[in-house]
Motif scaffolding. Structure first.
Motif, PDB file in Angstrom:
ATOM      1  N   MET A 165       0.862  -1.183   0.000  1.00 13.62           N
ATOM      2  CA  MET A 165       0.000   0.000   0.000  1.00 13.62           C
ATOM      3  C   MET A 165       0.902   1.238   0.000  1.00 13.62           C
ATOM      4  O   MET A 165       1.831   1.316   0.786  1.00 13.62           O
ATOM      5  N   ARG A 166       0.595   2.180  -0.859  1.00  9.74           N
ATOM      6  CA  ARG A 166       1.383   3.414  -0.939  1.00  9.74           C
ATOM      7  C   ARG A 166       1.142   4.282   0.301  1.00  9.74           C
ATOM      8  O   ARG A 166       0.109   4.161   0.957  1.00  9.74           O
ATOM      9  N   ALA A 167       2.085   5.129   0.619  1.00  5.33           N
ATOM     10  CA  ALA A 167       2.036   5.922   1.853  1.00  5.33           C
ATOM     11  C   ALA A 167       0.775   6.776   1.946  1.00  5.33           C
ATOM     12  O   ALA A 167       0.135   6.841   3.001  1.00  5.33           O
ATOM     13  N   ARG A 168       0.397   7.442   0.853  1.00  5.91           N
ATOM     14  CA  ARG A 168      -0.793   8.303   0.897  1.00  5.91           C
ATOM     15  C   ARG A 168      -2.045   7.474   1.174  1.00  5.91           C
ATOM     16  O   ARG A 168      -2.913   7.880   1.955  1.00  5.91           O
ATOM     17  N   ALA A 169      -2.151   6.308   0.550  1.00 11.64           N
ATOM     18  CA  ALA A 169      -3.298   5.419   0.779  1.00 11.64           C
ATOM     19  C   ALA A 169      -3.283   4.878   2.208  1.00 11.64           C
ATOM     20  O   ALA A 169      -4.335   4.718   2.832  1.00 11.64           O
ATOM     21  N   LEU A 170      -2.111   4.629   2.735  1.00 18.09           N
ATOM     22  CA  LEU A 170      -1.970   4.130   4.099  1.00 18.09           C
ATOM     23  C   LEU A 170      -2.439   5.182   5.109  1.00 18.09           C
ATOM     24  O   LEU A 170      -3.195   4.880   6.041  1.00 18.09           O
ATOM     25  N   VAL A 171      -2.025   6.423   4.899  1.00 15.51           N
ATOM     26  CA  VAL A 171      -2.474   7.516   5.772  1.00 15.51           C
ATOM     27  C   VAL A 171      -3.990   7.672   5.657  1.00 15.51           C
ATOM     28  O   VAL A 171      -4.677   7.823   6.666  1.00 15.51           O
ATOM     29  N   ALA A 172      -4.519   7.609   4.445  1.00 13.54           N
ATOM     30  CA  ALA A 172      -5.960   7.746   4.231  1.00 13.54           C
ATOM     31  C   ALA A 172      -6.733   6.668   4.984  1.00 13.54           C
ATOM     32  O   ALA A 172      -7.706   6.961   5.687  1.00 13.54           O
ATOM     33  N   TRP A 173      -6.295   5.419   4.841  1.00 15.54           N
ATOM     34  CA  TRP A 173      -6.972   4.286   5.473  1.00 15.54           C
ATOM     35  C   TRP A 173      -6.960   4.441   6.993  1.00 15.54           C
ATOM     36  O   TRP A 173      -7.979   4.267   7.663  1.00 15.54           O
ATOM     37  N   ASN A 174      -5.799   4.777   7.537  1.00 14.93           N
ATOM     38  CA  ASN A 174      -5.676   4.892   8.990  1.00 14.93           C
ATOM     39  C   ASN A 174      -6.380   6.119   9.550  1.00 14.93           C
ATOM     40  O   ASN A 174      -6.936   6.065  10.651  1.00 14.93           O
TER      41      ASN A 174
END
Length: 95
Positions: free
Chosen positions: A1-10
Motif C-alpha cells: 500500500m502506498r504511503a498516501r493510501a496508508l495515511v488515508a486508510w488509517n
C-alpha cells in the motif's frame, strides 16, 4: 500500500473509532472538513504538521497513520449518514 493510501486508510479508521465526522475532526484540528475528506480519499498529500494536529485530536501517535493493515481486514465502515433530528423538529406540529 502506498504511503498516501496508508495515511488515508488509517485516518478514516481512527476517526471512525472516535465516532467523529469529518466536519467535527476538521473543526477540532482547525482544518477544513473538505480537506479531511480529500486526505481520506487519498487525494491530498498532507503535511507532518497536519498529521500532528489530527493525531492530537484523535489521541493517537503520528505513527498510527502508518500502521499497515492485515490483508484480510476490511476498510473502516463509514459513520451513519444524515443529520440528527433537531429538538425543534421533534415537537413541530403539522397543520
Amino acid at each position: 500500500m502506498r504511503a498516501r493510501a496508508l495515511v488515508a486508510w488509517n485516518l478514516r479508521r481512527l476517526r471512525v473509532e472516535k465516532n467523529l465526522t469529518q466536519e467535527a475532526l476538521g473543526l477540532l484540528a482547525e482544518r477544513e472538513p473538505s480537506y479531511i475528506g480529500r486526505i481520506e480519499r487519498g487525494r491530498e498529500n498532507t503535511t507532518v504538521d497536519t498529521l500532528e494536529a489530527l493525531a492530537a485530536v484523535l489521541d493517537a501517535p503520528v505513527s498510527a497513520f502508518f500502521v499497515v493493515p492485515e490483508p484480510d481486514v476490511a476498510a473502516p465502515a463509514p459513520l451513519r449518514a444524515g443529520r440528527k433530528p433537531s429538538s425543534a423538529s421533534k415537537g413541530a406540529r403539522t397543520s
